[in-house]
Design a protein around this motif. Structure first.
Motif, mmCIF file in Angstrom:
data_model
loop_
_atom_site.group_PDB
_atom_site.id
_atom_site.type_symbol
_atom_site.label_atom_id
_atom_site.label_comp_id
_atom_site.label_asym_id
_atom_site.label_seq_id
_atom_site.Cartn_x
_atom_site.Cartn_y
_atom_site.Cartn_z
ATOM 1 N N SER A 168 0.852 -1.192 0.000
ATOM 2 C CA SER A 168 0.000 0.000 0.000
ATOM 3 C C SER A 168 0.883 1.236 0.000
ATOM 4 C CB SER A 168 -0.873 0.011 1.259
ATOM 5 O OG SER A 168 -0.070 0.240 2.418
ATOM 6 N N ALA A 169 0.252 2.377 -0.037
ATOM 7 C CA ALA A 169 0.958 3.637 0.201
ATOM 8 C C ALA A 169 1.276 3.712 1.696
ATOM 9 C CB ALA A 169 0.072 4.813 -0.202
ATOM 10 N N TYR A 170 2.200 4.579 2.044
ATOM 11 C CA TYR A 170 2.486 4.809 3.461
ATOM 12 C C TYR A 170 1.392 5.653 4.090
ATOM 13 C CZ TYR A 170 7.204 2.860 3.490
ATOM 14 O OH TYR A 170 8.267 2.012 3.448
ATOM 15 N N HIS A 171 1.086 5.346 5.335
ATOM 16 C CA HIS A 171 0.122 6.109 6.135
ATOM 17 C C HIS A 171 0.827 6.552 7.410
ATOM 18 C CE1 HIS A 171 -3.544 7.248 8.207
ATOM 19 N NE2 HIS A 171 -3.086 6.570 9.246
ATOM 20 N N THR A 172 0.805 7.838 7.709
ATOM 21 C CA THR A 172 1.432 8.365 8.915
ATOM 22 C C THR A 172 0.433 8.340 10.069
ATOM 23 O OG1 THR A 172 2.895 9.773 7.619
ATOM 24 C CG2 THR A 172 2.601 10.363 9.937
ATOM 25 N N ILE A 173 0.845 7.744 11.168
ATOM 26 C CA ILE A 173 -0.004 7.653 12.359
ATOM 27 C C ILE A 173 0.268 8.870 13.238
ATOM 28 C CG2 ILE A 173 -0.554 6.318 14.419
ATOM 29 C CD1 ILE A 173 0.178 3.804 12.824
ATOM 30 N N THR A 174 -0.742 9.696 13.408
ATOM 31 C CA THR A 174 -0.611 10.947 14.159
ATOM 32 C C THR A 174 -1.078 10.773 15.605
ATOM 33 O OG1 THR A 174 -2.844 11.681 13.610
ATOM 34 C CG2 THR A 174 -1.065 12.277 12.050
ATOM 35 N N GLN A 175 -0.732 11.752 16.432
ATOM 36 C CA GLN A 175 -1.214 11.724 17.814
ATOM 37 C C GLN A 175 -2.728 11.856 17.859
ATOM 38 O OE1 GLN A 175 0.841 11.104 20.589
ATOM 39 N NE2 GLN A 175 -1.185 10.683 21.428
ATOM 40 N N GLU A 176 -3.288 12.647 16.946
ATOM 41 C CA GLU A 176 -4.742 12.787 16.897
ATOM 42 C C GLU A 176 -5.406 11.436 16.627
ATOM 43 O OE1 GLU A 176 -8.258 15.212 14.524
ATOM 44 O OE2 GLU A 176 -6.208 15.366 13.806
ATOM 45 N N GLN A 177 -4.858 10.665 15.690
ATOM 46 C CA GLN A 177 -5.420 9.345 15.391
ATOM 47 C C GLN A 177 -5.293 8.423 16.602
ATOM 48 O OE1 GLN A 177 -3.591 7.154 12.135
ATOM 49 N NE2 GLN A 177 -5.545 6.201 11.656
ATOM 50 N N ILE A 178 -4.147 8.457 17.270
ATOM 51 C CA ILE A 178 -3.944 7.644 18.478
ATOM 52 C C ILE A 178 -4.961 8.036 19.548
ATOM 53 C CG2 ILE A 178 -2.348 7.158 20.378
ATOM 54 C CD1 ILE A 178 -0.042 7.467 18.286
ATOM 55 N N ASN A 179 -5.160 9.330 19.753
ATOM 56 C CA ASN A 179 -6.114 9.797 20.762
ATOM 57 C C ASN A 179 -7.543 9.377 20.411
ATOM 58 O OD1 ASN A 179 -3.973 10.981 22.100
ATOM 59 N ND2 ASN A 179 -4.434 13.046 21.417
ATOM 60 N N GLN A 180 -7.896 9.458 19.142
ATOM 61 C CA GLN A 180 -9.238 9.045 18.720
ATOM 62 C C GLN A 180 -9.442 7.545 18.941
ATOM 63 O OE1 GLN A 180 -9.361 10.471 14.672
ATOM 64 N NE2 GLN A 180 -10.152 12.476 15.281
ATOM 65 N N PHE A 181 -8.399 6.758 18.672
ATOM 66 C CA PHE A 181 -8.494 5.318 18.909
ATOM 67 C C PHE A 181 -8.628 5.046 20.407
ATOM 68 C CE2 PHE A 181 -7.024 0.955 19.365
ATOM 69 C CZ PHE A 181 -7.699 0.316 18.337
ATOM 70 N N ALA A 182 -7.875 5.775 21.229
ATOM 71 C CA ALA A 182 -7.980 5.629 22.684
ATOM 72 C C ALA A 182 -9.401 5.912 23.148
ATOM 73 C CB ALA A 182 -6.986 6.554 23.378
ATOM 74 N N ALA A 183 -9.998 6.969 22.611
ATOM 75 C CA ALA A 183 -11.373 7.312 22.989
ATOM 76 C C ALA A 183 -12.358 6.235 22.535
ATOM 77 C CB ALA A 183 -11.755 8.668 22.401
ATOM 78 N N ALA A 184 -12.164 5.705 21.357
ATOM 79 C CA ALA A 184 -13.074 4.683 20.828
ATOM 80 C C ALA A 184 -12.980 3.375 21.607
ATOM 81 C CB ALA A 184 -12.795 4.434 19.352
ATOM 82 N N THR A 185 -11.784 3.045 22.111
ATOM 83 C CA THR A 185 -11.571 1.750 22.774
ATOM 84 C C THR A 185 -11.462 1.865 24.295
ATOM 85 O OG1 THR A 185 -9.179 1.949 22.517
ATOM 86 C CG2 THR A 185 -10.404 0.786 20.761
ATOM 87 N N LEU A 186 -11.495 3.100 24.800
ATOM 88 C CA LEU A 186 -11.362 3.368 26.238
ATOM 89 C C LEU A 186 -10.011 2.902 26.784
ATOM 90 C CD1 LEU A 186 -15.004 2.422 27.308
ATOM 91 C CD2 LEU A 186 -14.116 4.658 26.589
#
Length: 154
Positions: A23-41
């Motif tokens: 695939s193409a490269y995807h950069t994992i941002t702090q915002e994405q990490i925080n959103q995942f944390a919120a979604a998964t508690l």
């Protein structure tokens, strides 16, 4: 990177044993990490507290949740292979998933995929795909494993 387009069970079977690419490269941002944390508690500081992670973690920065990297599979997979003419696709199984290395914030990852087997289950394709999540400029991948999709073609 070029996306493989597959239109039928018969076409999918032709890729058995073949490396489909990346695939193409995807950069994992702090915002994405925080959103995942919120979604998964899952608010563990190693993921969500950049200052503490910089000071206390062996990585010197926050890291993506392992399951966040796994959750990127469908998005990255569609960049490697586009399966057309479907009634439905089902995520069926993950085998032998091994996390090999943490993914620090702002790292770029991409999926490398190989079709291991394709079985015809009365018109439904059961495709086992070897997956490796590569981290740009890293020697070891974030994870390796085998995922299985069920494809219900039209």
């Amino acid at each position: 990177m070029s996306t493989v387009i597959i239109n039928s069970l018969q076409e999918l079977e032709q890729y058995e044993g073949q490396d489909l690419g990346v695939s193409a490269y995807h950069t994992i941002t702090q915002e994405q990490i925080n959103q995942f944390a919120a979604a998964t508690l899952d608010f563990q500081w190693i993921h969500t507290d950049p200052d503490r992670a910089r000071a206390e973690s062996p990585f010197g920065a926050t890291i993506a949740h392992g399951y966040l990297t796994v959750a990127l599979l469908p998005y990255l997979w569609t960049q490697v292979a586009r399966i057309e003419n479907l009634k439905m696709q089902v995520n069926y199984e993950i085998e032998s998933l091994r996390f090999n290395q943490a993914v620090t914030v702002n790292s770029a990852v991409r999926l490398h995929a190989k079709v291991l087997t394709v079985k015809n289950l009365r018109g439904i394709a059961k495709a086992r795909i070897e997956v490796t999540l590569e981290v740009q400029d890293a020697k070891k991948p974030a994870f390796t494993g085998v995922i299985t999709f069920l494809y219900h073609f039209l």
